[in-house]
Design a protein around this motif. Structure first.
Motif, PDB file in Angstrom:
ATOM      1  N   ARG A  29     -14.609   1.728   4.528  1.00  0.00           N
ATOM      2  CA  ARG A  29     -14.032   2.542   5.610  1.00  0.00           C
ATOM      3  C   ARG A  29     -12.652   2.016   5.997  1.00  0.00           C
ATOM      4  NH1 ARG A  29     -14.220   1.740  11.259  1.00  0.00           N
ATOM      5  NH2 ARG A  29     -14.010   3.677  12.486  1.00  0.00           N
ATOM      6  N   GLU A  30     -12.519   0.703   6.184  1.00  0.00           N
ATOM      7  CA  GLU A  30     -11.243   0.112   6.578  1.00  0.00           C
ATOM      8  C   GLU A  30     -10.210   0.194   5.462  1.00  0.00           C
ATOM      9  OE1 GLU A  30     -10.571  -0.755   9.730  1.00  0.00           O
ATOM     10  OE2 GLU A  30     -12.572   0.094  10.016  1.00  0.00           O
ATOM     11  N   LEU A  31     -10.648   0.057   4.218  1.00  0.00           N
ATOM     12  CA  LEU A  31      -9.727   0.158   3.091  1.00  0.00           C
ATOM     13  C   LEU A  31      -9.132   1.559   3.015  1.00  0.00           C
ATOM     14  CD1 LEU A  31      -8.344  -0.862   0.551  1.00  0.00           C
ATOM     15  CD2 LEU A  31     -10.458  -0.404  -0.715  1.00  0.00           C
ATOM     16  N   HIS A  32      -9.975   2.575   3.157  1.00  0.00           N
ATOM     17  CA  HIS A  32      -9.471   3.948   3.139  1.00  0.00           C
ATOM     18  C   HIS A  32      -8.495   4.184   4.281  1.00  0.00           C
ATOM     19  CE1 HIS A  32     -13.368   5.316   0.892  1.00  0.00           C
ATOM     20  NE2 HIS A  32     -12.515   4.675   0.116  1.00  0.00           N
ATOM     21  N   LYS A  33      -8.797   3.659   5.454  1.00  0.00           N
ATOM     22  CA  LYS A  33      -7.926   3.864   6.611  1.00  0.00           C
ATOM     23  C   LYS A  33      -6.542   3.263   6.376  1.00  0.00           C
ATOM     24  CE  LYS A  33      -9.513   3.072  10.765  1.00  0.00           C
ATOM     25  NZ  LYS A  33     -10.236   2.402  11.875  1.00  0.00           N
ATOM     26  N   ILE A  34      -6.497   2.061   5.813  1.00  0.00           N
ATOM     27  CA  ILE A  34      -5.198   1.425   5.611  1.00  0.00           C
ATOM     28  C   ILE A  34      -4.403   2.150   4.535  1.00  0.00           C
ATOM     29  CG2 ILE A  34      -5.823  -0.316   3.851  1.00  0.00           C
ATOM     30  CD1 ILE A  34      -4.191  -2.337   5.446  1.00  0.00           C
ATOM     31  N   MET A  35      -5.102   2.722   3.532  1.00  0.00           N
ATOM     32  CA  MET A  35      -4.410   3.502   2.504  1.00  0.00           C
ATOM     33  C   MET A  35      -3.853   4.799   3.097  1.00  0.00           C
ATOM     34  SD  MET A  35      -6.988   2.943  -0.742  1.00  0.00           S
ATOM     35  CE  MET A  35      -5.973   3.835  -1.942  1.00  0.00           C
ATOM     36  N   ILE A  36      -4.635   5.454   3.934  1.00  0.00           N
ATOM     37  CA  ILE A  36      -4.200   6.707   4.548  1.00  0.00           C
ATOM     38  C   ILE A  36      -3.013   6.475   5.486  1.00  0.00           C
ATOM     39  CG2 ILE A  36      -4.884   8.546   6.151  1.00  0.00           C
ATOM     40  CD1 ILE A  36      -7.789   8.131   5.025  1.00  0.00           C
ATOM     41  N   ASN A  37      -3.041   5.404   6.236  1.00  0.00           N
ATOM     42  CA  ASN A  37      -2.020   5.147   7.253  1.00  0.00           C
ATOM     43  C   ASN A  37      -0.777   4.432   6.717  1.00  0.00           C
ATOM     44  OD1 ASN A  37      -3.248   6.287   9.571  1.00  0.00           O
ATOM     45  ND2 ASN A  37      -4.632   4.526   9.713  1.00  0.00           N
ATOM     46  N   SER A  38      -0.823   3.961   5.491  1.00  0.00           N
ATOM     47  CA  SER A  38       0.285   3.180   4.952  1.00  0.00           C
ATOM     48  C   SER A  38       1.553   4.016   4.799  1.00  0.00           C
ATOM     49  CB  SER A  38      -0.094   2.592   3.588  1.00  0.00           C
ATOM     50  OG  SER A  38       0.996   1.869   3.042  1.00  0.00           O
ATOM     51  N   ASN A  39       2.684   3.411   5.161  1.00  0.00           N
ATOM     52  CA  ASN A  39       3.980   4.040   4.929  1.00  0.00           C
ATOM     53  C   ASN A  39       4.678   3.461   3.704  1.00  0.00           C
ATOM     54  OD1 ASN A  39       4.002   5.941   7.066  1.00  0.00           O
ATOM     55  ND2 ASN A  39       4.464   4.291   8.518  1.00  0.00           N
ATOM     56  N   LYS A  40       3.978   2.591   2.985  1.00  0.00           N
ATOM     57  CA  LYS A  40       4.469   2.141   1.686  1.00  0.00           C
ATOM     58  C   LYS A  40       4.168   3.240   0.656  1.00  0.00           C
ATOM     59  CE  LYS A  40       4.731  -2.157   3.477  1.00  0.00           C
ATOM     60  NZ  LYS A  40       5.991  -2.862   3.810  1.00  0.00           N
ATOM     61  N   VAL A  41       4.847   3.196  -0.470  1.00  0.00           N
ATOM     62  CA  VAL A  41       4.528   4.111  -1.563  1.00  0.00           C
ATOM     63  C   VAL A  41       3.353   3.511  -2.338  1.00  0.00           C
ATOM     64  CG1 VAL A  41       5.357   5.217  -3.666  1.00  0.00           C
ATOM     65  CG2 VAL A  41       6.906   4.898  -1.730  1.00  0.00           C
ATOM     66  N   LEU A  42       2.262   4.258  -2.433  1.00  0.00           N
ATOM     67  CA  LEU A  42       1.062   3.786  -3.112  1.00  0.00           C
ATOM     68  C   LEU A  42       1.003   4.366  -4.519  1.00  0.00           C
ATOM     69  CD1 LEU A  42      -1.631   4.125  -0.279  1.00  0.00           C
ATOM     70  CD2 LEU A  42       0.020   2.283  -0.698  1.00  0.00           C
ATOM     71  N   VAL A  43       0.909   3.474  -5.491  1.00  0.00           N
ATOM     72  CA  VAL A  43       0.859   3.883  -6.894  1.00  0.00           C
ATOM     73  C   VAL A  43      -0.400   3.310  -7.522  1.00  0.00           C
ATOM     74  CG1 VAL A  43       2.043   3.831  -9.125  1.00  0.00           C
ATOM     75  CG2 VAL A  43       3.384   3.881  -7.009  1.00  0.00           C
ATOM     76  N   THR A  44      -1.075   4.114  -8.332  1.00  0.00           N
ATOM     77  CA  THR A  44      -2.250   3.644  -9.069  1.00  0.00           C
ATOM     78  C   THR A  44      -1.984   3.767 -10.556  1.00  0.00           C
ATOM     79  OG1 THR A  44      -3.724   4.371  -7.287  1.00  0.00           O
ATOM     80  CG2 THR A  44      -4.728   3.913  -9.418  1.00  0.00           C
ATOM     81  N   ALA A  45      -2.215   2.678 -11.286  1.00  0.00           N
ATOM     82  CA  ALA A  45      -2.073   2.661 -12.743  1.00  0.00           C
ATOM     83  C   ALA A  45      -3.466   2.520 -13.343  1.00  0.00           C
ATOM     84  CB  ALA A  45      -1.174   1.509 -13.181  1.00  0.00           C
ATOM     85  N   VAL A  46      -4.004   3.619 -13.836  1.00  0.00           N
ATOM     86  CA  VAL A  46      -5.379   3.642 -14.347  1.00  0.00           C
ATOM     87  C   VAL A  46      -5.351   3.222 -15.816  1.00  0.00           C
ATOM     88  CG1 VAL A  46      -7.501   4.981 -14.547  1.00  0.00           C
ATOM     89  CG2 VAL A  46      -5.845   5.537 -12.755  1.00  0.00           C
ATOM     90  N   ASN A  47      -5.697   1.973 -16.053  1.00  0.00           N
ATOM     91  CA  ASN A  47      -5.574   1.388 -17.381  1.00  0.00           C
ATOM     92  C   ASN A  47      -6.773   1.641 -18.286  1.00  0.00           C
ATOM     93  OD1 ASN A  47      -6.614  -0.515 -15.273  1.00  0.00           O
ATOM     94  ND2 ASN A  47      -7.244  -1.664 -17.100  1.00  0.00           N
ATOM     95  N   GLY A  48      -7.845   2.222 -17.746  1.00  0.00           N
ATOM     96  CA  GLY A  48      -9.048   2.466 -18.545  1.00  0.00           C
ATOM     97  C   GLY A  48     -10.020   3.320 -17.767  1.00  0.00           C
ATOM     98  N   PRO A  49     -11.275   3.406 -18.223  1.00  0.00           N
ATOM     99  CA  PRO A  49     -12.275   4.222 -17.532  1.00  0.00           C
ATOM    100  C   PRO A  49     -12.337   3.930 -16.038  1.00  0.00           C
ATOM    101  CG  PRO A  49     -13.136   3.467 -19.629  1.00  0.00           C
ATOM    102  CD  PRO A  49     -11.818   2.778 -19.452  1.00  0.00           C
TER     103      PRO A  49
END
Length: 270
Positions: free
Chosen positions: A92-112
């Motif tokens: 719950r807290e992890l999702h909240k910090i991702m939603i509220n972040s003003n940084k640019v969030l990038v995900t690099a999906v390297n596999g499954p």
């Protein structure tokens, strides 16, 4: 700047304004345990608090981005539940910090990237995937509920029917399919995959920081409250489902099936 934290399940580095958070449990495919997700949250909190950080990049060590919830880990399950309160509260807290972040969030999906590895993609601003990445969500199969705001974001991004194929039917999708549907920004070659993603991140981080932050805020201004509400609703139902007889039975069947498949593979090698 505060010192980079040293965490057991997450490798953190910082260069040119880009904080890289690498999931670091390769021996179990970066599966999510309570210590693992607590480390991811700690990494996010640290990166969020650093003025030097413009971009937060998530990726995985080894062959997998993450294999999702580690149902074999004792920290995950608890008396009468297949997902512990400790895990759900941290998620719950992890999702909240991702939603509220003003940084640019990038995900690099390297596999499954099953389960949370798929649903969490929509909380990022940019998603890059290796051609070998595979995406699916086994929530219905396990008798539980979707999370990471995917019951809202997936329909908005790809339409109801495609969202239902992931969340209800449990269908597998390739990186190219999700690129065509808009959940993946771009599929990049497997060779030098992370290096190519980092080049993009460094370019973004080199731009005027105040303008970068302002435009991120503007992009999110109409969706943040909706996502925060979805996070609370989804985790409420996930908590209830994790305690249900149906879910506990479904998870037992799943684990027995996984054990059988592992035994068959072992016997085939002999």
């Amino acid at each position: 700047m505060s010192d980079i934290p040293h965490l057991s399940n997450l490798a953190i580095s910082l260069k040119n304004g880009v904080a890289v958070l690498k999931y670091n449990r390769p021996e179990v495919g970066n599966a999510l345990s309570v210590p693992m997700i607590e480390d991811i949250l700690s990494g996010f909190k640290w990166a969020q608090d650093q003025d030097e950080v413009r971009v937060i990049l998530q990726t995985g060590v080894g062959r997998f981005f993450t294999t999702g919830l580690d149902l074999k880990d004792k920290s995950v399950t608890g008396p009468g539940t297949v997902i512990s309160d400790a895990f759900l509260n941290t998620m719950r807290e992890l999702h909240k910090i991702m939603i509220n972040s003003n940084k640019v969030l990038v995900t690099a999906v390297n596999g499954p990237a099953p389960g949370w590895g798929t649903t969490s993609l929509a909380l990022a601003d940019l998603v890059y995937a290796s051609p070998n990445a595979v995406f699916f969500t086994p929530f219905v199969q396990l008798g539980i509920a979707a999370e990471a705001c995917s019951t809202v974001t997936f329909s908005k991004i790809m339409g109801h029917q495609k969202a239902a194929s992931l969340l209800l039917a449990g269908e597998r999708m390739t990186a190219t399919e999700l690129e065509n549907l808009g959940l993946v920004t771009k599929v990049l070659p497997k060779e030098c995959f992370l290096e190519n993603v980092l080049k993009i991140c460094y370019r973004i981080a080199s731009q005027p920081p105040e303008a970068l932050e302002l435009n991120k805020k503007l992009l999110m201004r109409n969706s943040r409250q909706e996502l925060l509400s979805a996070n609370e609703t989804e985790l409420k139902f996930l908590r209830e489902r994790a305690r249900s007889h149906e879910s506990r039975s479904a998870v037992n069947v799943f684990l027995l099936d996984q054990g059988r498949k592992k035994q068959e593979k072992t016997e085939a090698k002999l």
